[in-house]
Write an enzyme that holds these catalytic residues in place. Structure first.
Site, short mmCIF file in Angstrom:
data_model
loop_
_atom_site.label_atom_id
_atom_site.label_comp_id
_atom_site.label_asym_id
_atom_site.label_seq_id
_atom_site.Cartn_x
_atom_site.Cartn_y
_atom_site.Cartn_z
N THR A 181 0.85 -1.20 0.00
CA THR A 181 0.00 0.00 0.00
C THR A 181 0.88 1.25 0.00
OG1 THR A 181 -1.81 -1.10 1.11
CG2 THR A 181 -1.57 1.22 1.62
N ARG A 209 -15.09 -6.36 0.51
CA ARG A 209 -14.31 -6.00 1.71
C ARG A 209 -13.74 -4.60 1.57
NH1 ARG A 209 -8.68 -4.49 2.82
NH2 ARG A 209 -8.21 -5.18 4.90
N GLY A 211 -11.13 -1.92 3.59
CA GLY A 211 -10.14 -1.93 4.67
C GLY A 211 -9.98 -0.57 5.33
N ASP A 212 -8.98 -0.49 6.19
CA ASP A 212 -8.71 0.73 6.96
C ASP A 212 -8.37 1.93 6.09
OD1 ASP A 212 -6.24 -0.77 6.38
OD2 ASP A 212 -5.29 0.96 7.31
N THR A 232 -0.48 1.48 7.70
CA THR A 232 -0.49 0.43 6.68
C THR A 232 -0.39 -0.92 7.38
OG1 THR A 232 0.77 -0.58 4.88
CG2 THR A 232 2.01 0.82 6.36
N GLY A 233 -0.89 -1.96 6.74
CA GLY A 233 -0.81 -3.30 7.33
C GLY A 233 -2.18 -3.96 7.35
N GLY A 235 -5.58 -4.33 7.74
CA GLY A 235 -6.65 -3.34 7.87
C GLY A 235 -7.71 -3.72 8.89
N1 ASP Z 1 -4.12 -1.58 5.15
C1 ASP Z 1 -4.39 -2.13 3.85
C2 ASP Z 1 -5.68 -2.90 3.90
O1 ASP Z 1 -5.88 -3.65 4.84
C3 ASP Z 1 -3.30 -3.03 3.33
C4 ASP Z 1 -1.89 -2.51 3.51
O2 ASP Z 1 -1.67 -1.48 4.13
O3 ASP Z 1 -0.96 -3.19 2.99
O4 ASP Z 1 -6.46 -2.80 2.99
#
Ligand code: ASP
Length: 315
Positions: A181, A209, A211-212, A232-233, A235
């Site tokens: 991301t 879905r 995400g965050d 990031t990560g 979500g």
């Molecule tokens: N946070 C993002 C999500 O969950 C993915 C990411 O940050 O790699 O959609």
């Protein structure tokens, strides 16, 4: 005394192993450095933090190197469904889009939601109708071969889950390194802060879905009185902690570096390692970079010395 300004970018909190001198690492660093230089150039010319973060994210969406824009990962049904959001610290105005398809630059659409609509978040069909109004009609985006190849490989590895897609073992999947991301935070010459993020989400996510990255307070937050944050990560974890707002609130008493460190510690304490990362900038121009994954590409340029600092942050 002249006011300090600058921009900080990330290219995703990543779980796979990487050799910092590999071609892949070099390519990523080269590109993220290029995007931060361009963002910085805009700030230097007196453009707003919002313009700088949007521009840097557009560049990364267009690059195909990251999990955003044309480089987005695919849902379990083989589609690109992207999320993005943007926020201004001046008046807490914000815009976000969720599960949009066929939009090359979801961050542009998020900015239109912020500035041209009365809403904060548009998703799915309604977001695409709005894109039409904004003269950015959805087009068919054909995923590149490397993305289709990755999809086929994952499909083979996780074939046992195909009939139970709601049960996909994302931890296992992400250990294979499927993130990337893109996010940006900036402080401009007027002392205004902004944050932006764009993503294809998680590989093999269920269709629908979100995400965050589409959630204000989850994936991003910006408040001129405190700071600007981009997470990031995973979500699903980040949004349950409202992690970006959590980090911003820490900046009431602490600087950006301490705020990111504490927020990622909070994430790790509750959900374990390998769950995410964060970048932040405070109202004084101090920065924070923190992650509990093996690495996260970052790039920073500030008016203090105008040096571009780009590296794979490793833990
Ligand atoms: N946070 C993002 C999500 O969950 C993915 C990411 O940050 O790699 O959609």
């Amino acid at each position: 005394m002249e006011r300090n300004y600058g921009i900080l970018l990330h290219g995703g909190a990543r779980s796979e192993k990487i050799n910092a001198s590999s071609n892949r690492a070099k390519k990523m660093c080269k590109f993220i450095a290029h995007a931060s230089n361009e963002g910085y150039f805009l700030l230097k010319q007196g453009n707003s933090a919002i313009d700088a973060v949007e521009y840097a994210i557009i560049m990364m969406e267009d690059s195909g190197i990251f999990n955003a824009g044309r480089g987005s990962c695919l849902t379990i049904d083989g589609r690109m469904e992207m999320d993005a959001s943007i926020m201004s610290g001046i008046d807490l105005s914000a815009g976000s889009v969720g599960m949009v398809q066929g939009i090359s630059n979801p961050i542009k659409l998020a900015r239109h939601v912020m500035e041209r609509s009365k809403h904060v978040m548009l998703v799915s069909k309604g977001a695409l109708e709005f894109a039409n109004f904004m003269h950015m009609p959805p087009k068919e985006i054909h995923p590149e071969k490397k993305i289709l190849d990755k999809y086929m490989k994952l499909k083979k590895t996780f074939k046992h889950y195909w009939n139970e897609k709601y049960n996909m073992p994302y931890d296992e999947l992400e250990a294979l390194g499927q993130q990337g991301t893109v996010g940006a935070v900036a402080l401009d010459t007027d002392g205004n802060l902004a944050s932006a993020v764009s993503t294809g989400g998680r590989w093999l996510k269920m269709s629908g879905r979100i995400g965050d990255s589409a959630i204000i307070g989850g994936g991003i937050y910006a408040d001129n009185r405190l700071g600007a944050v981009c997470a990031t990560g995973n979500g699903e974890f980040i949004m349950r902690l409202c992690l970006s707002k959590y980090a911003c609130d820490i900046m009431k008493r602490r600087n950006a570096s301490e705020s990111s460190r504490r927020a990622i510690k909070h994430l790790t304490n509750l959900f374990g390692k390998n769950t995410g990362g964060m970048i932040s900038i405070d109202s004084g121009g101090g920065i924070g970079i923190s992650h509990n994954t093996p690495y996260m590409p970052v790039s920073f340029v500030s008016s203090r010395d105008e040096k571009n600092i780009t590296y794979l942050s490793m833990v």
